[in-house]
Design an enzyme around this catalytic site. Sequence first.
Site, PDB file in Angstrom:
ATOM      1  CG  HIS A 183      -7.586  16.846  15.185  1.00 52.86           C
ATOM      2  ND1 HIS A 183      -6.336  16.298  15.024  1.00 52.86           N
ATOM      3  CD2 HIS A 183      -8.226  16.646  14.013  1.00 52.86           C
ATOM      4  CE1 HIS A 183      -6.249  15.782  13.811  1.00 52.86           C
ATOM      5  NE2 HIS A 183      -7.389  15.981  13.182  1.00 52.86           N
ATOM      6  CE  LYS A 196      -3.446  22.794  11.659  1.00 47.78           C
ATOM      7  NZ  LYS A 196      -3.167  23.384  10.356  1.00 47.78           N
ATOM      8  NE  ARG A 222      -3.583  -5.619  -6.214  1.00 50.34           N
ATOM      9  CZ  ARG A 222      -4.381  -6.101  -5.271  1.00 50.34           C
ATOM     10  NH1 ARG A 222      -4.892  -5.313  -4.384  1.00 50.34           N
ATOM     11  NH2 ARG A 222      -4.668  -7.376  -5.240  1.00 50.34           N
ATOM     12  CE  LYS A 224     -16.015  16.058   7.850  1.00 52.40           C
ATOM     13  NZ  LYS A 224     -14.676  16.299   7.311  1.00 52.40           N
ATOM     14  CG  HIS A 252      -2.816  17.412  10.611  1.00 52.36           C
ATOM     15  ND1 HIS A 252      -3.804  16.485  10.489  1.00 52.36           N
ATOM     16  CD2 HIS A 252      -3.391  18.604  10.456  1.00 52.36           C
ATOM     17  CE1 HIS A 252      -4.948  17.097  10.277  1.00 52.36           C
ATOM     18  NE2 HIS A 252      -4.736  18.387  10.253  1.00 52.36           N
ATOM     19  CE  LYS A 307      -7.965  12.482  11.185  1.00 55.39           C
ATOM     20  NZ  LYS A 307      -8.846  13.565  11.401  1.00 55.39           N
ATOM     21  CD  GLU A 320     -13.373  19.323   8.710  1.00 57.50           C
ATOM     22  OE1 GLU A 320     -12.547  19.032   7.846  1.00 57.50           O
ATOM     23  OE2 GLU A 320     -14.017  18.482   9.357  1.00 57.50           O
TER      24      GLU A 320
END
Lengths: 514, 323
Positions: free
Chosen positions: A268, A210, A69, A366, A206, A176, A244
């Site tokens: 994952h 790998k 858009r 995280k 993804h 996902k 992470e």
Amino acid sequence: MNMAMKVARRINPLVDPRDKRLPRIAGPCGVVIFGVTGDLSRKKLMPAIYDLANRGLLPPGFALVGFARRDWADENFTELVHGAVREHARTPFREDVWRQLSEGIRFVPGSFEDDAAFDELAEVVAQLDQERGTGGNHAFYLAIPPAMFPVVLKQLARTGLAEQTADQWRRVVIEKPFGHDLRSAQELNEIVNDVFPEESVYRIDHYLGKETVQNILALRFANQLYEPIWNSHYVDHVQITMAEDIGVAGRAGYYDGIGAARDVIQNHLIQLLALTAMEEPLSFSPESLRGEKIKVLSATEPVGPFDETTARGQYLGGWQGGTKVPGVFEEGGLRPGSTTETFAAITLEVDNRRWAGVPFFLRTGKRLGRRVTEIAVIFKRAPHLPFEATMTEELGQNALVIRIQPDEGVTIRFGSKVPGTTMEVRGVTMDFRYGSAFTESSPEAYERLLLDVLRGEPSLFPVNAEVELSWEILDPVLEYWTKHGKPEPYPAGTWGPQSADRMIAQAGRSWRRP
Amino acid sequence: MIIDLPSTTASAVNHALIDIRERGGAVAVGRVLNLVIVTDDSAQVEQSIEAANEASMEHPCRVLVVARGLKRAGTRLDAQIRVGGDAGASEVLVLRLYGPLADHGDSVVVPLLLADCPVVTWWPGVSPAAPAIDPLGQLAQRRITDAAAAAQPIKALESRRTAYTPGDTDLAWSRLTPWRALLAAALDLPPYEDVDAVTVTGAADNPSTDLLAGWLRARLEVPVRRRTSPPGGGIHAAVLERRSGPVELVRPDGKVGTLRQPGQPDRQVPLRRRPVRECLAEELRRLDPDEIYYAALQAMTEVEGRRTGATKGSRSADARRGP
């Protein structure tokens, strides 16, 4: 022998399985991207498309269509792609490659509800078949939130864009999350399968693109060394970690209500578990591989009672890697009072003869100590040590660690004598790494996956059944969490809340520091 | 880091390597192969090392450069070790051999090879007539030559054919891969008709053109003709004749190719000449005999209009630049 070789469908005389250096270029085709302005498109998809072109793996006359858009002409979109490629592509920028690629770039402005815009899209696609020779083969990449899938899919069906014939394929690529529990995943699958048959649906995880993940299969099944000990006789437990260092601030709107378990464990980590625990497939055909994965996932169950075998947390502000970082509520990552977890750990077991009694600990979070993804297979201690206890005080358990990112490689931990006159055995590590620079030349996961979509190679994409099975594994834990307790806070830069340590300690083990 | 070891021996070089490893942490981990480069002691040494360093990004390796200096000088080995930033993802040993030693490079290389790792020998310039019999070639399971670097490329390619031993390969062949991939992809599309005849056009002294013709002859088993285009352009075109019209891949400018098929729009495709490092990286990707290359070499004799003699002039700039 002197008879001319027949050129028939699927028998190409120029192709020979022994000719390993011949790259298989995708046939004529184009990609239509919905959601072109998102991070995924700019940082991953567009650079991957360019890198593929640069490596000569895209068909001549490849076409890329953007739909969004925006009040844009083709040139504006081309500029956006150019910028994304310049900034994020892995391979060097080459003007001649870019020129060929940019000639096939088109843009269609409009909203997803706008019938006229989709009619125009259908026209543009038909034109590309004429002008660029894309041959009616198109992949639709839905880089948009799943809530918008139904309307886009309906439009694709209405305009005939989803229709396939014997000579031309149409495929849909989705990212996902594949639902937020079993029911919603089934609903989503129904919606997608209504328009595209299952064999035309490519779900991107993804991680599966790998190199190191694919290397798990090579490590396990191409070697004689590991398979004999790859079972409950020798393996004590398995830890799968994806940590992470970033917070959730960038994805705040998306993350709240989803949380670490749905975001990472469901896809994952459970996929990594499947590859680690599955039996040897008969061959590497997509059917055999999926068959084995589905088998092992069907045997996988969460271990209870969940108040002892699971843990979850939310990060507080703190010092991480020398930087002061805000907590998840301070940085607006979650709405005040939200019970969405930013750290999740669960215990699974695989109920078959190979793995009976071996716990699989999965954790993700995280703002943890550092960014790392790894699978650690921890072995039992030797049953009898002909050493005195004082000699082996420092000897840990043997371990095989598959590091998936960063610094891809494999580590083996074993005991070795400390040099000196006393007999003292201590754990040491042996490290194989693909060389730090190796990653430069090894393709990005998205390159591999996108090429597989265009070539119709489904091995690296989870199917319906795998997605639903992973939800079946995770759902009981999620249900328990909604009804009982709330996430425990943990300081940023640590390895999660104390309940995570308690959880593994009550099983008589401890987390490896990755 | 660069360490010079003038007038030395192989065991001293080995000692120095172990020493570096101990002092600098594990420098030599994860090497996947040994790459032996055989050259003259000239500018070619640095060019080859540069190509090998770039290829090492994909294939971490130990590079052993055997640079043969003056034979009239006294026997002497000058070694240089390069590790870290000066060696890409590899470690480079430059071994300069003088005097009678120049003919016995294998004696220096053998003690310096990494245990168990495969050995690849590469002659970036002039290569022996029979690489598999050469002492440095005998060490290797894979031998890489470059016909285009010879003074008479087509003649050099002829000798590859007659001396072929499993494990041989030539950069004239890897330069060809993008052409082969595009032609193979073109036959993946309808109409699925037989190819009746083939014409391949390229510069007279371009060995890749001959190999392309040989490959098409071997695979398709139809008449293949080789034509000559003006020098300087490498491979110019490949045309596969079919009942409904020809499949043509034409590259007039050495950069961008055009793929023409009946009933289809013309498609442009980037098809630049491949640099040596890219070809080398491709060569190192597989270490088993390349049967397809062998078949292409053999089938060259069945190609019409092919000249096997010497071409005029000395080393051609065109041949050097590949297809």
